[in-house]
Each structure stands twice: as structure tokens, then as C-alpha cells.
Enzyme design. Structure first.
Site, mmCIF file in Angstrom:
data_model
loop_
_atom_site.group_PDB
_atom_site.id
_atom_site.type_symbol
_atom_site.label_atom_id
_atom_site.label_comp_id
_atom_site.label_asym_id
_atom_site.label_seq_id
_atom_site.Cartn_x
_atom_site.Cartn_y
_atom_site.Cartn_z
ATOM 1 N N ARG A 8 37.345 44.445 26.869
ATOM 2 C CA ARG A 8 36.829 44.412 28.602
ATOM 3 C C ARG A 8 36.062 45.546 28.868
ATOM 4 O O ARG A 8 36.312 46.784 28.796
ATOM 5 C CB ARG A 8 38.166 44.369 29.600
ATOM 6 C CG ARG A 8 37.940 44.032 30.882
ATOM 7 C CD ARG A 8 39.250 44.142 31.445
ATOM 8 N NE ARG A 8 39.072 44.023 33.122
ATOM 9 C CZ ARG A 8 39.410 42.740 33.843
ATOM 10 N NH1 ARG A 8 39.471 41.678 33.151
ATOM 11 N NH2 ARG A 8 39.136 42.916 35.136
ATOM 12 N N HIS A 35 32.953 35.973 31.690
ATOM 13 C CA HIS A 35 34.458 36.064 31.876
ATOM 14 C C HIS A 35 35.020 35.040 31.459
ATOM 15 O O HIS A 35 35.424 34.056 32.092
ATOM 16 C CB HIS A 35 34.812 36.477 33.308
ATOM 17 C CG HIS A 35 36.187 37.012 33.589
ATOM 18 N ND1 HIS A 35 36.955 37.199 32.435
ATOM 19 C CD2 HIS A 35 36.848 37.600 34.711
ATOM 20 C CE1 HIS A 35 37.822 38.135 32.825
ATOM 21 N NE2 HIS A 35 37.891 37.934 34.232
ATOM 22 N N GLN A 38 38.685 33.979 32.049
ATOM 23 C CA GLN A 38 38.946 33.596 33.381
ATOM 24 C C GLN A 38 38.705 32.201 33.767
ATOM 25 O O GLN A 38 39.412 31.193 34.255
ATOM 26 C CB GLN A 38 38.187 34.311 34.375
ATOM 27 C CG GLN A 38 38.514 34.145 35.721
ATOM 28 C CD GLN A 38 39.969 34.472 36.223
ATOM 29 O OE1 GLN A 38 40.385 35.587 36.108
ATOM 30 N NE2 GLN A 38 40.515 33.432 36.810
ATOM 31 N N ASP A 119 34.500 34.375 44.125
ATOM 32 C CA ASP A 119 34.846 35.549 43.494
ATOM 33 C C ASP A 119 34.504 36.694 44.640
ATOM 34 O O ASP A 119 33.728 36.469 45.424
ATOM 35 C CB ASP A 119 33.857 35.717 42.371
ATOM 36 C CG ASP A 119 34.319 36.890 41.258
ATOM 37 O OD1 ASP A 119 35.409 37.690 41.769
ATOM 38 O OD2 ASP A 119 33.618 37.057 40.339
ATOM 39 N N CYS A 159 39.446 34.216 41.417
ATOM 40 C CA CYS A 159 40.006 35.005 40.213
ATOM 41 C C CYS A 159 40.863 36.245 40.545
ATOM 42 O O CYS A 159 41.182 36.885 39.633
ATOM 43 C CB CYS A 159 38.844 35.050 39.197
ATOM 44 S SG CYS A 159 37.443 35.972 40.384
ATOM 45 N N ARG A 187 46.559 32.861 33.431
ATOM 46 C CA ARG A 187 45.608 33.652 32.602
ATOM 47 C C ARG A 187 46.399 34.532 31.305
ATOM 48 O O ARG A 187 45.731 34.504 30.544
ATOM 49 C CB ARG A 187 44.892 34.834 33.237
ATOM 50 C CG ARG A 187 43.477 34.832 32.888
ATOM 51 C CD ARG A 187 42.524 35.855 33.722
ATOM 52 N NE ARG A 187 42.592 37.112 33.548
ATOM 53 C CZ ARG A 187 42.102 38.137 34.030
ATOM 54 N NH1 ARG A 187 41.378 37.715 35.120
ATOM 55 N NH2 ARG A 187 42.116 39.498 33.841
HETATM 56 N N1 NVA Z 1 33.197 39.218 39.099
HETATM 57 C C1 NVA Z 1 34.467 40.212 39.222
HETATM 58 C C2 NVA Z 1 35.591 39.364 38.431
HETATM 59 C C3 NVA Z 1 36.811 39.963 38.541
HETATM 60 C C4 NVA Z 1 38.103 39.303 37.997
HETATM 61 C C5 NVA Z 1 34.158 41.431 38.622
HETATM 62 O O1 NVA Z 1 33.285 41.559 37.494
HETATM 63 O O2 NVA Z 1 34.633 42.337 39.214
#
Ligand code: NVA
Length: 204
Positions: A8, A35, A38, A119, A159, A187
Site C-alpha cells: 500500500r 485500488h 477494494q 469515495d 469504500c 474486504r
Molecule cells: N481514494 C481514497 C480511497 C480510500 C480507501 C484514497 O486514496 O484515500
């Protein structure tokens, strides 16, 4: 010495390079660009609650340039559903395909949608743009009015973390919390499935 890695991070290229040089299964657990875990979870959750996603209409409201929206774009082609992204100018998805439509109007995206999704307006690493983004995304919100335009059996997912009063109203978050927290739990299970598939089944 390891059978796989879960990364990550920010730069997508770091994950690509790690995968190439390590030659072990490498799972993208979020980058600036994608992602995938997700979205696999989101589709699992949709299918668990409503059945096959094939041919369904998925509406994404908000930052269509973000990692989550872009992974939705790839998934639309792979899983054969119709994705409509509603985003303000400057926040369109840089990737697209024949299953994707990009629009300005959240109402147009939500019309008769089977899945309504949003999101955060300010993704990780974009904190310096907070003020500008809050202004740009005003109106790109899942609220009861938007839900009233969707299919009567619409599933609402997020998410997380959710910002009540920004991309989703507190009212909708509370009404749809059972589904959204199932999605969050899923998840864990989907990611276990991905690890098992990559490390055991696929290697076998
Ligand atoms: N678009 C968000 C997703 C978080 C799960 C981020 O990158 O912070």
C-alpha cells in the site's frame, strides 16, 4: 524468503517494479492510481446482496480521477457492467473503455442506477488541495434526492472512511450502514481470497 507481498503506497510504478524484480505474487493494496482489492470487494458485496453485476448500471459520484474510480473503470470492462462516472471539470478519469461513460451531472449518473458509489473528495496525498476540492465537489454527494432517481432496489456503497455532509449525507450513511459495514468487513475476506488464489491455487 517470502511467498508474496502486499503493498500500500503512493506511486503505482513502485508496485510494478517490485513485482517485476521480486518475481513473487504482489498485491496492490492501494496506490495513487488503483485500488483493485477494494473494487473486487465491492463487486463481491454487490453480488452477495443483489446477484450478478453483469449488465447492471453502476454510478460513481465524485472524484473520477481517483484510484477507486479508476479501478472501477477496469472492472467495468472485465466484469461487463455499465459504469457512469459523474465528476466536476478537471476530475475526470484519465482511463476509460467501452463500458464507461463520463458525465458532469450526478443526477444523470444516478438515474436508474443499480449501485450508487462514492469515495472521499480528498484522497490520501491530496490534503494540500482540500479547500479547492471541497469547492469543486459541492453537489457531488450521495443524498436522498439522488437515491430517489436510482433503481428502487439500489445498493449504496462507500469504500470508507466517509465524511458525513461531504460526499455522503449523514442520513444516507446511517440508513445504508448495514450494507456499507458489510462491505468493509468483506474486504478482509476478499483479500484473504486473493492471497490464497495467488499464493496457492495459481501457483499450483
Ligand atoms: N481514494 C481514497 C480511497 C480510500 C480507501 C484514497 O486514496 O484515500
Amino acid at each position: 524468503m517470502v511467498h508474496g507481498a502486499v503493498i500500500r503506497t503512493f506511486a503505482q510504478q513502485d508496485v510494478v517494479d517490485f513485482s517485476k524484480y521480486s518475481n513473487i505474487p504482489t498485491i496492490n493494496a492501494l496506490t495513487d492510481d488503483e485500488h483493485p482489492c477494494q473494487i473486487l470487494t465491492d463487486i463481491f458485496t454487490y453480488e452477495e446482496k443483489r446477484g450478478s453485476i453483469v449488465g447492471k448500471k453502476v454510478a460513481f459520484i465524485g472524484d473520477a480521477a481517483c484510484n477507486v474510480a479508476r479501478s472501477w473503470v477496469y472492472a467495468a470492462e472485465y466484469f461487463k457492467f455499465n459504469l457512469v462516472l459523474a465528476a466536476p471539470e478537471g476530475f475526470e478519469s484519465p482511463v476509460t473503455n467501452a463500458h464507461v461513460k463520463q458525465v458532469r451531472s450526478p443526477e444523470e449518473a444516478a438515474a436508474n442506477a443499480d449501485l450508487l458509489y462514492t469515495d472521499v473528495w480528498i484522497s490520501m496525498g491530496k490534503e494540500a488541495e482540500a479547500a479547492e476540492r471541497i469547492k469543486a465537489f459541492a453537489g457531488y454527494q450521495i443524498n436522498s434526492k439522488l437515491i430517489s432517481l436510482a433503481h428502487k432496489d439500489v445498493l449504496v456503497l462507500h469504500c470508507l472512511p466517509a465524511y458525513r455532509g461531504k460526499e455522503i449525507t449523514a442520513e444516507v450513511m446511517d440508513l445504508r450502514a448495514d450494507d456499507i459495514f458489510d462491505q468493509a468487513e468483506n474486504r478482509l475476506h476478499v483479500q484473504k481470497g486473493i492471497m490464497d488464489w495467488l499464493v496457492h491455487s495459481k501457483a499450483a
